[in-house]
Design an enzyme around this catalytic site. Structure first.
Site, PDB file in Angstrom:
ATOM      1  N   GLY A  38       5.583 -27.860 -16.695  1.00 15.77           N
ATOM      2  CA  GLY A  38       4.410 -27.670 -15.838  1.00 15.77           C
ATOM      3  C   GLY A  38       4.392 -28.734 -14.740  1.00 15.77           C
ATOM      4  O   GLY A  38       4.246 -28.429 -13.553  1.00 15.77           O
ATOM      5  N   HIS A  39       4.590 -30.005 -15.147  1.00 10.56           N
ATOM      6  CA  HIS A  39       4.631 -31.091 -14.151  1.00 10.56           C
ATOM      7  C   HIS A  39       5.796 -30.888 -13.193  1.00 10.56           C
ATOM      8  O   HIS A  39       5.676 -31.119 -11.982  1.00 10.56           O
ATOM      9  CB  HIS A  39       4.824 -32.454 -14.831  1.00 10.56           C
ATOM     10  CG  HIS A  39       3.709 -32.856 -15.740  1.00 10.56           C
ATOM     11  ND1 HIS A  39       3.848 -32.889 -17.106  1.00 10.56           N
ATOM     12  CD2 HIS A  39       2.442 -33.246 -15.478  1.00 10.56           C
ATOM     13  CE1 HIS A  39       2.717 -33.291 -17.646  1.00 10.56           C
ATOM     14  NE2 HIS A  39       1.838 -33.521 -16.687  1.00 10.56           N
ATOM     15  N   GLN A  63     -10.918 -41.885 -17.530  1.00 10.70           N
ATOM     16  CA  GLN A  63     -11.198 -40.475 -17.768  1.00 10.70           C
ATOM     17  C   GLN A  63     -11.177 -40.102 -19.250  1.00 10.70           C
ATOM     18  O   GLN A  63     -11.297 -38.940 -19.601  1.00 10.70           O
ATOM     19  CB  GLN A  63     -10.256 -39.577 -16.969  1.00 10.70           C
ATOM     20  CG  GLN A  63      -8.805 -39.574 -17.415  1.00 10.70           C
ATOM     21  CD  GLN A  63      -7.934 -38.799 -16.451  1.00 10.70           C
ATOM     22  OE1 GLN A  63      -7.585 -39.263 -15.368  1.00 10.70           O
ATOM     23  NE2 GLN A  63      -7.565 -37.585 -16.829  1.00 10.70           N
TER      24      GLN A  63
HETATM   25  O1  PAF Z   1      -4.270 -33.948 -14.832  1.00 11.37           O
HETATM   26  C1  PAF Z   1      -3.968 -35.134 -15.105  1.00 11.37           C
HETATM   27  O2  PAF Z   1      -2.930 -35.433 -15.711  1.00 11.37           O
HETATM   28  C2  PAF Z   1      -4.918 -36.265 -14.714  1.00 11.37           C
HETATM   29  O3  PAF Z   1      -6.233 -35.853 -14.813  1.00 11.37           O
HETATM   30  C3  PAF Z   1      -4.632 -36.832 -13.310  1.00 11.37           C
HETATM   31  C4  PAF Z   1      -4.815 -35.784 -12.236  1.00 11.37           C
HETATM   32  C5  PAF Z   1      -3.215 -37.372 -13.266  1.00 11.37           C
HETATM   33  C6  PAF Z   1      -5.584 -38.004 -13.019  1.00 11.37           C
HETATM   34  O4  PAF Z   1      -5.439 -39.036 -13.927  1.00 11.37           O
END
Ligand code: PAF
Length: 282
Positions: A38-39, A63
């Site tokens: 996905g990445h 987060q």
């Molecule tokens: O989707 C993610 O992996 C994270 O929320 C991100 C966008 C890298 C922010 O830390």
């Protein structure tokens, strides 16, 4: 591939490259590592569209609600570096927590018009403010022309677009379609925590979304969501958090399927792992 740990060095390198080619298009793929296909699909979009592709790996503490979740986040850095090199990443940005949030940094509270408090935001209070703090910090420092996010975290893409709108950042947000396993399971770093059987059976999530998509025209929103919920209820290890249909732009729940673009969003707990998926319906 350059591996850089400080904003100062990253900006210096970008400036050096921009001097050599003044129209340099910079693409940015923010990640928290534990990279999967996905990445890589985000990175591939960036390398296709931009001259310079930067990927960040930073497990953003702001987060995460529970520190337990943060602590058990996988960090296979050697494997990630290998994958990035194979896929033509130009720069890996690998900052420390102190680099991103120096002692003088105070967390910002962005006015996201409530987009951050529904669905994922309800179950993970403060999560999207944390995402916005790190994304703002990265965009403000790196100033990429384009940034790539996966549709799998759909609410995140809507929130980040709002962040860009309200702060006047110049980065264009590009949303890349979900990458799925052959059985339909949406790819996620969390899938590694499922058992082999769980991974196989978790295709029911994508099937539930397909039920909505396929039945929407004949039965309407309520009835097709009900069918999907019934399908999910057959899987005893699954605890549904939400399954809703919403407008793609505003994330407002809707029963209408004719006038605006809509999406089905689902989150559930399966074998103790929180899994998300979604499907654009029209
Ligand atoms: O989707 C993610 O992996 C994270 O929320 C991100 C966008 C890298 C922010 O830390």
């Amino acid at each position: 591939m350059h591996i850089i740990r400080r904003f100062y060095d990253l900006k210096r390198l970008i400036n050096k490259k921009a001097k050599l080619s003044p129209d340099l298009l910079v693409g940015f793929v923010p990640t928290m590592g534990a990279l999967h296909d996905g990445h890589i699909s985000l990175l591939k979009e960036s390398t296709k569209e931009c001259d310079l592709s930067i990927c960040s790996i930073f497990v953003n503490p702001t987060q995460f609600g529970e520190s337990r979740d943060l602590k058990r986040y996988p960090k296979p850095i050697e494997k990630d570096i290998e994958l990035l090199i194979q896929n033509k990443c130009d720069i890996l940005f690998l900052p420390s927590v102190e680099e991103v949030y120096p002692k003088t940094y105070t967390q910002q509270e962005f006015d996201l018009n409530g987009l951050e408090t529904v669905f994922e935001g309800k179950s993970r209070v403060g999560h999207f403010q944390g995402v916005c703090n790190v994304i703002y910090r990265f965009f403000d420092q790196i100033k990429p022309n384009k940034a790539y996010f996966g549709q799998k975290d759909f609410q995140q893409t809507v929130v980040v677009k709002k962040l860009v709108e309200i702060t006047g950042l110049k980065t264009a947000i590009c949303v890349v379609p979900i990458k799925r396993e052959p059985n339909g399971l949406a790819m996620s770093s969390r899938n590694a925590r499922l058992t082999a059987n769980g991974k196989k059976d978790a295709s029911f999530i994508c099937h539930a979304l397909m039920l909505i998509k396929n039945n929407l025209k004949s039965f309407g929103v309520d009835k097709s969501v009900e069918m999907a919920k019934q399908h999910i209820s057959k899987f005893q290890n699954a605890k549904l958090d939400y399954l809703i249909v919403a407008e793609t732009k505003t994330l407002k729940e809707t029963k209408q399927h004719k006038d605006q673009k809509i999406i089905a969003l689902v989150a559930l707990d399966y074998e103790g792992v929180r899994l998300l998926d979604n499907m654009i319906l029209n």
